[in-house]
Design a protein around this motif. Structure first.
Motif, PDB file in Angstrom:
ATOM      1  N   ALA A 223     -20.187 -10.398  48.550  1.00 49.27           N
ATOM      2  CA  ALA A 223     -21.573 -10.835  48.371  1.00 49.27           C
ATOM      3  C   ALA A 223     -21.609 -11.994  47.390  1.00 49.27           C
ATOM      4  CB  ALA A 223     -22.444  -9.687  47.866  1.00 49.27           C
ATOM      5  N   GLY A 224     -22.717 -12.729  47.407  1.00 44.47           N
ATOM      6  CA  GLY A 224     -22.891 -13.813  46.450  1.00 44.47           C
ATOM      7  C   GLY A 224     -24.270 -14.431  46.577  1.00 44.47           C
ATOM      8  N   PHE A 225     -24.649 -15.182  45.552  1.00 48.78           N
ATOM      9  CA  PHE A 225     -25.973 -15.796  45.534  1.00 48.78           C
ATOM     10  C   PHE A 225     -26.037 -17.037  46.414  1.00 48.78           C
ATOM     11  CE2 PHE A 225     -26.094 -13.406  41.527  1.00 48.78           C
ATOM     12  CZ  PHE A 225     -27.316 -12.758  41.686  1.00 48.78           C
ATOM     13  N   VAL A 226     -27.204 -17.252  47.004  1.00 52.26           N
ATOM     14  CA  VAL A 226     -27.471 -18.465  47.763  1.00 52.26           C
ATOM     15  C   VAL A 226     -27.675 -19.611  46.786  1.00 52.26           C
ATOM     16  CG1 VAL A 226     -29.016 -19.550  49.449  1.00 52.26           C
ATOM     17  CG2 VAL A 226     -28.570 -17.079  49.559  1.00 52.26           C
ATOM     18  N   GLU A 227     -27.018 -20.728  47.040  1.00 53.46           N
ATOM     19  CA  GLU A 227     -27.124 -21.884  46.149  1.00 53.46           C
ATOM     20  C   GLU A 227     -28.193 -22.853  46.638  1.00 53.46           C
ATOM     21  OE1 GLU A 227     -23.208 -23.558  45.783  1.00 53.46           O
ATOM     22  OE2 GLU A 227     -22.581 -22.009  44.345  1.00 53.46           O
ATOM     23  N   PRO A 228     -28.731 -23.694  45.737  1.00 55.24           N
ATOM     24  CA  PRO A 228     -29.750 -24.664  46.152  1.00 55.24           C
ATOM     25  C   PRO A 228     -29.244 -25.557  47.278  1.00 55.24           C
ATOM     26  CG  PRO A 228     -29.644 -24.545  43.758  1.00 55.24           C
ATOM     27  CD  PRO A 228     -28.477 -23.743  44.279  1.00 55.24           C
ATOM     28  N   GLY A 229     -30.111 -25.792  48.250  1.00 59.60           N
ATOM     29  CA  GLY A 229     -29.798 -26.740  49.306  1.00 59.60           C
ATOM     30  C   GLY A 229     -28.944 -26.207  50.431  1.00 59.60           C
ATOM     31  N   GLU A 230     -28.738 -24.879  50.514  1.00 59.94           N
ATOM     32  CA  GLU A 230     -27.934 -24.361  51.622  1.00 59.94           C
ATOM     33  C   GLU A 230     -28.702 -23.283  52.380  1.00 59.94           C
ATOM     34  OE1 GLU A 230     -24.228 -22.585  50.422  1.00 59.94           O
ATOM     35  OE2 GLU A 230     -25.176 -21.082  49.150  1.00 59.94           O
ATOM     36  N   THR A 231     -28.318 -23.110  53.639  1.00 58.86           N
ATOM     37  CA  THR A 231     -28.901 -22.058  54.457  1.00 58.86           C
ATOM     38  C   THR A 231     -28.248 -20.723  54.125  1.00 58.86           C
ATOM     39  OG1 THR A 231     -27.266 -22.328  56.221  1.00 58.86           O
ATOM     40  CG2 THR A 231     -29.259 -23.709  56.339  1.00 58.86           C
ATOM     41  N   LEU A 232     -28.872 -19.660  54.583  1.00 67.87           N
ATOM     42  CA  LEU A 232     -28.268 -18.340  54.394  1.00 67.87           C
ATOM     43  C   LEU A 232     -26.924 -18.249  55.109  1.00 67.87           C
ATOM     44  CD1 LEU A 232     -31.415 -16.065  54.930  1.00 67.87           C
ATOM     45  CD2 LEU A 232     -30.452 -16.879  52.770  1.00 67.87           C
ATOM     46  N   GLU A 233     -26.865 -18.827  56.304  1.00 61.98           N
ATOM     47  CA  GLU A 233     -25.617 -18.761  57.074  1.00 61.98           C
ATOM     48  C   GLU A 233     -24.490 -19.495  56.359  1.00 61.98           C
ATOM     49  OE1 GLU A 233     -29.079 -18.080  59.688  1.00 61.98           O
ATOM     50  OE2 GLU A 233     -28.573 -19.623  58.221  1.00 61.98           O
ATOM     51  N   HIS A 234     -24.809 -20.636  55.776  1.00 61.90           N
ATOM     52  CA  HIS A 234     -23.772 -21.360  55.051  1.00 61.90           C
ATOM     53  C   HIS A 234     -23.363 -20.608  53.784  1.00 61.90           C
ATOM     54  CE1 HIS A 234     -22.052 -24.491  52.347  1.00 61.90           C
ATOM     55  NE2 HIS A 234     -21.401 -24.771  53.469  1.00 61.90           N
ATOM     56  N   ALA A 235     -24.313 -19.938  53.150  1.00 64.30           N
ATOM     57  CA  ALA A 235     -23.975 -19.134  51.984  1.00 64.30           C
ATOM     58  C   ALA A 235     -22.981 -18.039  52.362  1.00 64.30           C
ATOM     59  CB  ALA A 235     -25.238 -18.518  51.382  1.00 64.30           C
ATOM     60  N   VAL A 236     -23.153 -17.439  53.548  1.00 65.83           N
ATOM     61  CA  VAL A 236     -22.212 -16.410  54.016  1.00 65.83           C
ATOM     62  C   VAL A 236     -20.804 -16.983  54.124  1.00 65.83           C
ATOM     63  CG1 VAL A 236     -21.554 -14.997  56.002  1.00 65.83           C
ATOM     64  CG2 VAL A 236     -23.930 -15.010  55.208  1.00 65.83           C
ATOM     65  N   THR A 237     -20.658 -18.078  54.854  1.00 66.54           N
ATOM     66  CA  THR A 237     -19.315 -18.629  55.076  1.00 66.54           C
ATOM     67  C   THR A 237     -18.710 -19.164  53.776  1.00 66.54           C
ATOM     68  OG1 THR A 237     -20.272 -20.771  55.733  1.00 66.54           O
ATOM     69  CG2 THR A 237     -19.819 -19.174  57.474  1.00 66.54           C
ATOM     70  N   ARG A 238     -19.539 -19.751  52.926  1.00 67.58           N
ATOM     71  CA  ARG A 238     -19.018 -20.281  51.661  1.00 67.58           C
ATOM     72  C   ARG A 238     -18.547 -19.171  50.735  1.00 67.58           C
ATOM     73  NH1 ARG A 238     -21.162 -20.129  47.047  1.00 67.58           N
ATOM     74  NH2 ARG A 238     -23.283 -19.754  47.825  1.00 67.58           N
ATOM     75  N   GLU A 239     -19.375 -18.153  50.547  1.00 70.74           N
ATOM     76  CA  GLU A 239     -19.021 -17.067  49.635  1.00 70.74           C
ATOM     77  C   GLU A 239     -17.752 -16.353  50.090  1.00 70.74           C
ATOM     78  OE1 GLU A 239     -19.806 -15.870  46.768  1.00 70.74           O
ATOM     79  OE2 GLU A 239     -21.538 -17.103  46.274  1.00 70.74           O
ATOM     80  N   VAL A 240     -17.644 -16.098  51.382  1.00 70.48           N
ATOM     81  CA  VAL A 240     -16.450 -15.408  51.878  1.00 70.48           C
ATOM     82  C   VAL A 240     -15.207 -16.258  51.636  1.00 70.48           C
ATOM     83  CG1 VAL A 240     -15.270 -14.520  53.932  1.00 70.48           C
ATOM     84  CG2 VAL A 240     -17.705 -14.045  53.581  1.00 70.48           C
ATOM     85  N   HIS A 245     -10.764 -16.655  50.571  1.00 72.39           N
ATOM     86  CA  HIS A 245     -10.047 -17.715  51.278  1.00 72.39           C
ATOM     87  C   HIS A 245      -9.867 -17.359  52.754  1.00 72.39           C
ATOM     88  CE1 HIS A 245      -9.079 -18.612  47.054  1.00 72.39           C
ATOM     89  NE2 HIS A 245      -9.064 -19.868  47.469  1.00 72.39           N
ATOM     90  N   LEU A 246     -10.960 -16.892  53.330  1.00 67.52           N
ATOM     91  CA  LEU A 246     -10.983 -16.434  54.716  1.00 67.52           C
ATOM     92  C   LEU A 246     -12.145 -17.113  55.429  1.00 67.52           C
ATOM     93  CD1 LEU A 246      -9.926 -14.269  56.837  1.00 67.52           C
ATOM     94  CD2 LEU A 246     -11.805 -12.822  55.997  1.00 67.52           C
ATOM     95  N   GLU A 247     -11.876 -17.694  56.586  1.00 68.79           N
ATOM     96  CA  GLU A 247     -12.927 -18.331  57.370  1.00 68.79           C
ATOM     97  C   GLU A 247     -13.562 -17.296  58.294  1.00 68.79           C
ATOM     98  OE1 GLU A 247     -11.524 -21.798  59.350  1.00 68.79           O
ATOM     99  OE2 GLU A 247     -11.201 -22.911  57.478  1.00 68.79           O
ATOM    100  N   VAL A 248     -14.903 -17.296  58.324  1.00 72.31           N
ATOM    101  CA  VAL A 248     -15.632 -16.391  59.214  1.00 72.31           C
ATOM    102  C   VAL A 248     -16.580 -17.200  60.081  1.00 72.31           C
ATOM    103  CG1 VAL A 248     -15.466 -14.392  57.687  1.00 72.31           C
ATOM    104  CG2 VAL A 248     -17.414 -15.959  57.456  1.00 72.31           C
ATOM    105  N   ILE A 249     -16.946 -16.615  61.216  1.00 74.26           N
ATOM    106  CA  ILE A 249     -17.824 -17.274  62.184  1.00 74.26           C
ATOM    107  C   ILE A 249     -18.941 -16.307  62.579  1.00 74.26           C
ATOM    108  CG2 ILE A 249     -16.011 -18.791  63.065  1.00 74.26           C
ATOM    109  CD1 ILE A 249     -15.717 -16.884  65.443  1.00 74.26           C
ATOM    110  N   ASN A 250     -19.935 -16.863  63.251  1.00 74.48           N
ATOM    111  CA  ASN A 250     -21.039 -16.089  63.832  1.00 74.48           C
ATOM    112  C   ASN A 250     -21.757 -15.186  62.816  1.00 74.48           C
ATOM    113  OD1 ASN A 250     -20.410 -17.211  66.342  1.00 74.48           O
ATOM    114  ND2 ASN A 250     -19.015 -15.531  66.860  1.00 74.48           N
ATOM    115  N   PRO A 251     -22.193 -15.717  61.682  1.00 74.10           N
ATOM    116  CA  PRO A 251     -22.982 -14.882  60.776  1.00 74.10           C
ATOM    117  C   PRO A 251     -24.288 -14.450  61.440  1.00 74.10           C
ATOM    118  CG  PRO A 251     -23.058 -17.176  60.087  1.00 74.10           C
ATOM    119  CD  PRO A 251     -22.048 -17.098  61.181  1.00 74.10           C
TER     120      PRO A 251
END
Length: 325
Positions: A223-240, A245-251
């Motif tokens: 889990a992690g906080f959403v940062e300014p200027g990003e979508t929820l979906e991007h927050a998912v992929t960034r935090e993971v 250090h794992l890439e995820v798809i289809n949030p």
């Protein structure tokens, strides 16, 4: 992966209050709401006053003066509730009144119900402990009151001038009396993710992490906080990626839950991991593990792994995956 069902609102996500915003008024004076017979409920630093299976609501005469009062809304019967966020002096005053009342009534401790929420006498308990025990109306009141109480304590001065602010709009806004600027409660959005890998045989595995601040057997979702200027979906992929250090798809969004500790909204997602190769960042995450359903159920049963309970959306999301066979 097999798509997960949406999270059913349970625990802190339940709702049973009409926030009745038109009754809040324009200032901080709740005299008219009190005169209409509103019920007080009490909060002090995240703890709530409870008794006899629910929130303790005495006569208004027991409400200490000079405390932060918040109009929380009304239930389906039209009963109104005012939350009282106590400072240390206010709690001490209320506790003294309750102690004096107990001494006068001389309740028989041998026959009175036990401790905790079912105690015959008012007692203070943290919201996390009450989340699954309170009914829909009371858990709604508790979440509102704890979240707003935290905000009032942390925002007593104007960020523009440093002037002490005062509550207005029924306790839902603070105003700088010098400039008239208004300051509103904050909510910090955070994403939490069920990460699933499906191998060539169709076996699913979930990724769980052990935070550096936890005991070594405690694991949960990333889990992690959403940062300014990003979508929820991007927050998912960034935090993971940052934590594992794992890439995820289809949030995919599955549901949300208020988490007023102090002011978060947890937004639950699932995501697919094409690979099981990871590397824990070691700053936040001490270790990571993949589990099949059988492996995780066995680890929980033999107590080698402590997984989150359903008080939190982490436990609800994980339970959804375990049951989604």
């Amino acid at each position: 992966m097999k798509p997960l069902p949406p999270v059913t609102p349970i625990s802190l996500a339940r709702h049973g209050i009409d926030r009745d915003h038109l009754t809040r008024g324009q200032d901080g004076d709740l005299a008219e709401v009190w005169e209409a017979g509103a019920h007080p409920v009490f909060e002090h630093r995240g703890a709530l006053l409870v008794a006899a299976g629910g929130l303790f609501s005495p006569d208004r005469e027991l409400v200490p003066t000079g405390q932060t009062e918040i109009y929380l809304g009304c239930d389906s019967d039209g009963d109104r509730y005012i939350g009282v966020s106590l400072d240390d002096a206010g709690r001490s005053e209320l506790d003294s009144h309750l102690a004096a009342s107990r001494a006068r009534d001389a309740t028989d401790l041998l026959t009175a119900p036990g401790g905790g929420l079912d105690s015959a006498e008012p007692t203070w308990l943290p919201l996390r402990q009450l989340a699954e025990a309170l009914d829909d109306v009371e858990v709604s009141l508790a979440c509102e009151l704890v979240g707003l109480g935290n905000w009032h304590r942390a925002h007593q001065f104007s960020p523009r001038t440093g002037t002490p602010t005062r509550p207005i709009l029924g306790g839902w806004v603070r105003e700088d009396p010098d400039t008239g600027s208004q300051h509103f409660p904050r909510t910090d959005p955070a994403v939490i993710v069920v990460i699933v890998n499906t191998d060539d045989e169709g076996t699913e595995r979930v990724l769980l992490g052990n935070n550096v601040a936890w005991e070594s057997d405690r694991y949960s979702l990333l889990a992690g906080f959403v940062e300014p200027g990003e979508t929820l979906e991007h927050a998912v992929t960034r935090e993971v990626y940052e934590e594992a250090h794992l890439e995820v798809i289809n949030p995919r969004y599955l549901g949300s839950q208020p988490w007023p500790f102090p002011c978060s909204l947890m937004l639950g997602f699932s995501a697919e991991a094409p690979s099981r190769e990871f590397a824990a960042d070691e700053d936040e995450i001490a270790s990571l593990k993949w589990f099949t359903r059988d492996e995780l159920n066995a680890a929980i049963e033999n107590e080698s792994v402590r997984a989150p309970g359903t008080v939190s959306i982490a436990g609800q999301l994980l339970a959804n995956w375990l049951d989604n066979v």
